[in-house]
Design a protein around this motif. Structure first.
Motif, PDB file in Angstrom:
ATOM      1  N   PRO A   1       0.802  -1.226   0.000  1.00 48.16           N
ATOM      2  CA  PRO A   1       0.000   0.000   0.000  1.00 48.16           C
ATOM      3  C   PRO A   1       0.841   1.286   0.000  1.00 48.16           C
ATOM      4  CG  PRO A   1      -0.823  -1.555   1.630  1.00 48.16           C
ATOM      5  CD  PRO A   1       0.485  -2.099   1.146  1.00 48.16           C
ATOM      6  N   GLY A   2       0.392   2.254  -0.778  1.00 52.70           N
ATOM      7  CA  GLY A   2       0.991   3.581  -0.757  1.00 52.70           C
ATOM      8  C   GLY A   2       0.297   4.457   0.273  1.00 52.70           C
ATOM      9  N   PRO A   3       0.986   5.468   0.807  1.00 50.53           N
ATOM     10  CA  PRO A   3       0.438   6.272   1.906  1.00 50.53           C
ATOM     11  C   PRO A   3      -0.813   7.075   1.548  1.00 50.53           C
ATOM     12  CG  PRO A   3       2.499   7.201   1.087  1.00 50.53           C
ATOM     13  CD  PRO A   3       2.358   5.859   0.461  1.00 50.53           C
ATOM     14  N   TRP A   4      -0.995   7.395   0.264  1.00 45.91           N
ATOM     15  CA  TRP A   4      -2.177   8.165  -0.132  1.00 45.91           C
ATOM     16  C   TRP A   4      -3.118   7.337  -1.001  1.00 45.91           C
ATOM     17  CZ3 TRP A   4      -1.401  11.430   3.350  1.00 45.91           C
ATOM     18  CH2 TRP A   4      -0.130  11.961   3.588  1.00 45.91           C
ATOM     19  N   GLY A   5      -2.857   6.023  -1.050  1.00 50.62           N
ATOM     20  CA  GLY A   5      -3.703   5.126  -1.827  1.00 50.62           C
ATOM     21  C   GLY A   5      -4.382   4.112  -0.935  1.00 50.62           C
ATOM     22  N   MET A   6      -3.894   2.868  -0.969  1.00 43.52           N
ATOM     23  CA  MET A   6      -4.529   1.814  -0.192  1.00 43.52           C
ATOM     24  C   MET A   6      -4.498   2.084   1.307  1.00 43.52           C
ATOM     25  SD  MET A   6      -3.869  -2.304  -0.363  1.00 43.52           S
ATOM     26  CE  MET A   6      -4.829  -3.436   0.655  1.00 43.52           C
TER      27      MET A   6
ATOM     28  N   CYS B   1       2.047  -7.491  -0.703  1.00 38.90           N
ATOM     29  CA  CYS B   1       2.152  -7.294   0.743  1.00 38.90           C
ATOM     30  C   CYS B   1       1.072  -6.313   1.194  1.00 38.90           C
ATOM     31  CB  CYS B   1       3.540  -6.759   1.103  1.00 38.90           C
ATOM     32  SG  CYS B   1       3.732  -6.294   2.838  1.00 38.90           S
ATOM     33  N   PRO B   2       0.314  -6.626   2.252  1.00 41.32           N
ATOM     34  CA  PRO B   2      -0.765  -5.735   2.667  1.00 41.32           C
ATOM     35  C   PRO B   2      -0.327  -4.628   3.611  1.00 41.32           C
ATOM     36  CG  PRO B   2      -0.801  -7.690   4.028  1.00 41.32           C
ATOM     37  CD  PRO B   2       0.327  -7.884   3.030  1.00 41.32           C
ATOM     38  N   LEU B   3       0.931  -4.659   4.055  1.00 39.90           N
ATOM     39  CA  LEU B   3       1.392  -3.708   5.063  1.00 39.90           C
ATOM     40  C   LEU B   3       2.116  -2.517   4.448  1.00 39.90           C
ATOM     41  CD1 LEU B   3       2.879  -6.165   7.722  1.00 39.90           C
ATOM     42  CD2 LEU B   3       0.564  -5.208   7.618  1.00 39.90           C
ATOM     43  N   ALA B   4       1.936  -1.360   5.078  1.00 37.22           N
ATOM     44  CA  ALA B   4       2.714  -0.159   4.744  1.00 37.22           C
ATOM     45  C   ALA B   4       3.673   0.117   5.902  1.00 37.22           C
ATOM     46  CB  ALA B   4       1.793   1.037   4.523  1.00 37.22           C
TER      47      ALA B   4
ATOM     48  N   SER C   1      10.838   9.300  10.519  1.00 38.44           N
ATOM     49  CA  SER C   1      10.653  10.592   9.859  1.00 38.44           C
ATOM     50  C   SER C   1       9.325  10.692   9.112  1.00 38.44           C
ATOM     51  CB  SER C   1      11.793  10.821   8.857  1.00 38.44           C
ATOM     52  OG  SER C   1      11.724   9.854   7.816  1.00 38.44           O
ATOM     53  N   GLY C   2       8.669   9.546   8.915  1.00 39.24           N
ATOM     54  CA  GLY C   2       7.457   9.509   8.101  1.00 39.24           C
ATOM     55  C   GLY C   2       7.727   9.039   6.686  1.00 39.24           C
ATOM     56  N   ARG C   3       8.979   8.815   6.374  1.00 37.15           N
ATOM     57  CA  ARG C   3       9.353   8.352   5.033  1.00 37.15           C
ATOM     58  C   ARG C   3       8.846   6.933   4.795  1.00 37.15           C
ATOM     59  NH1 ARG C   3      15.623   7.609   2.952  1.00 37.15           N
ATOM     60  NH2 ARG C   3      15.136   6.881   0.844  1.00 37.15           N
ATOM     61  N   ASN C   4       8.364   6.679   3.583  1.00 37.15           N
ATOM     62  CA  ASN C   4       7.882   5.357   3.215  1.00 37.15           C
ATOM     63  C   ASN C   4       9.052   4.375   3.127  1.00 37.15           C
ATOM     64  OD1 ASN C   4       5.667   3.682   2.385  1.00 37.15           O
ATOM     65  ND2 ASN C   4       6.494   3.722   0.313  1.00 37.15           N
ATOM     66  N   PHE C   5       8.848   3.172   3.653  1.00 31.29           N
ATOM     67  CA  PHE C   5       9.870   2.121   3.626  1.00 31.29           C
ATOM     68  C   PHE C   5       9.242   0.901   2.961  1.00 31.29           C
ATOM     69  CE2 PHE C   5      12.235  -1.478   5.317  1.00 31.29           C
ATOM     70  CZ  PHE C   5      13.555  -1.038   5.293  1.00 31.29           C
ATOM     71  N   THR C   6       9.786   0.476   1.831  1.00 31.34           N
ATOM     72  CA  THR C   6       9.163  -0.599   1.069  1.00 31.34           C
ATOM     73  C   THR C   6       9.660  -1.974   1.522  1.00 31.34           C
ATOM     74  OG1 THR C   6      10.832  -0.247  -0.660  1.00 31.34           O
ATOM     75  CG2 THR C   6       8.683   0.819  -0.958  1.00 31.34           C
ATOM     76  N   PRO C   7       8.817  -3.001   1.394  1.00 34.30           N
ATOM     77  CA  PRO C   7       9.159  -4.322   1.944  1.00 34.30           C
ATOM     78  C   PRO C   7      10.366  -4.981   1.298  1.00 34.30           C
ATOM     79  CG  PRO C   7       7.101  -4.400   0.695  1.00 34.30           C
ATOM     80  CD  PRO C   7       7.446  -2.966   0.874  1.00 34.30           C
ATOM     81  N   ASP C   8      10.715  -4.589   0.083  1.00 40.70           N
ATOM     82  CA  ASP C   8      11.898  -5.174  -0.548  1.00 40.70           C
ATOM     83  C   ASP C   8      13.184  -4.782   0.171  1.00 40.70           C
ATOM     84  OD1 ASP C   8      11.179  -2.548  -1.537  1.00 40.70           O
ATOM     85  OD2 ASP C   8      12.812  -2.732  -2.986  1.00 40.70           O
ATOM     86  N   LYS C   9      13.133  -3.735   0.995  1.00 42.84           N
ATOM     87  CA  LYS C   9      14.316  -3.269   1.711  1.00 42.84           C
ATOM     88  C   LYS C   9      14.485  -3.935   3.082  1.00 42.84           C
ATOM     89  CE  LYS C   9      14.065   1.256  -0.524  1.00 42.84           C
ATOM     90  NZ  LYS C   9      13.731   2.703  -0.321  1.00 42.84           N
ATOM     91  N   LEU C  10      13.512  -4.742   3.498  1.00 46.67           N
ATOM     92  CA  LEU C  10      13.629  -5.443   4.771  1.00 46.67           C
ATOM     93  C   LEU C  10      14.796  -6.427   4.732  1.00 46.67           C
ATOM     94  CD1 LEU C  10       9.859  -6.282   5.361  1.00 46.67           C
ATOM     95  CD2 LEU C  10      11.224  -4.720   6.770  1.00 46.67           C
ATOM     96  N   ALA C  11      15.415  -6.646   5.888  1.00 49.16           N
ATOM     97  CA  ALA C  11      16.467  -7.661   5.989  1.00 49.16           C
ATOM     98  C   ALA C  11      15.860  -9.042   5.747  1.00 49.16           C
ATOM     99  CB  ALA C  11      17.112  -7.604   7.371  1.00 49.16           C
ATOM    100  N   ALA C  12      16.685  -9.966   5.284  1.00 45.51           N
ATOM    101  CA  ALA C  12      16.202 -11.300   4.916  1.00 45.51           C
ATOM    102  C   ALA C  12      15.442 -11.966   6.052  1.00 45.51           C
ATOM    103  CB  ALA C  12      17.375 -12.167   4.476  1.00 45.51           C
ATOM    104  N   LYS C  13      15.940 -11.871   7.279  1.00 50.82           N
ATOM    105  CA  LYS C  13      15.286 -12.526   8.413  1.00 50.82           C
ATOM    106  C   LYS C  13      13.935 -11.880   8.737  1.00 50.82           C
ATOM    107  CE  LYS C  13      17.901  -9.818  11.845  1.00 50.82           C
ATOM    108  NZ  LYS C  13      16.782  -9.013  12.338  1.00 50.82           N
ATOM    109  N   ASP C  14      13.783 -10.588   8.408  1.00 54.69           N
ATOM    110  CA  ASP C  14      12.519  -9.894   8.664  1.00 54.69           C
ATOM    111  C   ASP C  14      11.507 -10.131   7.550  1.00 54.69           C
ATOM    112  OD1 ASP C  14      13.535  -8.732  11.053  1.00 54.69           O
ATOM    113  OD2 ASP C  14      14.619  -7.268   9.840  1.00 54.69           O
ATOM    114  N   LYS C  15      12.021 -10.497   6.383  1.00 58.17           N
ATOM    115  CA  LYS C  15      11.126 -10.819   5.269  1.00 58.17           C
ATOM    116  C   LYS C  15      10.506 -12.204   5.406  1.00 58.17           C
ATOM    117  CE  LYS C  15      13.643  -8.315   1.612  1.00 58.17           C
ATOM    118  NZ  LYS C  15      14.503  -8.503   0.421  1.00 58.17           N
ATOM    119  N   GLU C  16      11.212 -13.113   6.072  1.00 57.36           N
ATOM    120  CA  GLU C  16      10.882 -14.538   5.997  1.00 57.36           C
ATOM    121  C   GLU C  16       9.419 -14.843   6.324  1.00 57.36           C
ATOM    122  OE1 GLU C  16      12.478 -18.876   7.622  1.00 57.36           O
ATOM    123  OE2 GLU C  16      13.459 -17.028   8.282  1.00 57.36           O
TER     124      GLU C  16
END
Length: 238
Positions: free
Chosen positions: A58-63, A137-140, A145-160
């Protein structure tokens, strides 16, 4: 309805997860925007689809606001006909409030994608005869700071565990919709589709992401997306 059951199971699973810094806030619109999200599923996800258009998250001004993938407020309200109360996340960033259909910000990616659907197919019923729009992914995620953080940037163990839940929901949704194609909106979504559906007969492909951060998308995104759909299969875009 099967899609609603899949969504609720995914919602419950991802609600149990936690994420380290730089993630400071996690929004789950499957939870607080459930009524809007399930209205979308029930209204437009009943019949089989030839192709599923797969976004990242989801984007912050969309979903985040509407509960609909790429859900730019004006299009969801005025074209898709969904306008219901949206609750708020339990932990909300002051710079990224959820005001639902009262949100005055417009998500460019959603405006482009749904604007193309409206311009090309005229009515939702015609668009949804062929397509369905879904986020992997359903999570935003937001940084402090309020900056958007996308799930592809999560560490491998946090993605699992997150990706495990998302993979199952995607596979189940594709099966429920009897999709012939899953088309990633951007490279991350395409990679997810290929990984999840590798052992199935479902075909995968990709169209350009409509993000304003992409110079190519700022030079006629709709025309480029149409050309890519025709390349994948002329029947997708006759």
């Amino acid at each position: 309805m099967e899609l609603i059951d899949i969504s609720r199971k995914l919602c419950t699973k991802v609600d149990t997860l936690s994420f380290p810094e730089p993630v400071a806030f996690v929004y789950n619109p499957l939870r607080y925007a459930r009524v809007a999200h399930e209205s979308y599923l029930e209204r437009y996800g009943q019949s089989p689809k030839k192709a599923l258009l797969l976004g990242m998250n989801p984007g912050p001004w969309g979903m985040v606001q509407t509960g609909v993938p790429f859900g730019e407020v004006n299009v969801v309200r005025d074209w898709l006909g969904i306008n219901v109360p949206v609750k708020r996340p339990s932990n909300e960033h002051p710079k990224r409030p959820v005001t639902g259909f009262d949100c005055t910000r417009s998500e460019v990616s959603g405006r482009r994608l749904w604007g193309w659907a409206k311009d090309r197919f005229k009515t939702p019923s015609r668009f949804f005869e062929t397509f369905f729009v879904y986020n992997y992914c359903p999570l935003a995620f937001l940084e402090e700071s309020g900056r958007n953080f996308t799930p592809d940037k999560l560490a491998a163990k946090d993605k699992e565990k997150l990706f495990q839940a998302c993979d199952k929901a995607l596979k189940d949704s594709v099966h429920s919709l009897n999709c012939e194609y899953v088309i990633g909106v951007g490279s991350f979504a395409e990679q997810c589709a290929k990984r999840v559906l590798a052992s199935t007969p479902v075909k995968t492909g990709r169209i350009l992401h409509p993000s304003p951060a992409s110079p190519a998308a700022n030079r006629g995104w709709a025309e480029r997306a149409e050309a890519q759909l025709k390349y994948i299969d002329k029947l997708l875009y006759p």
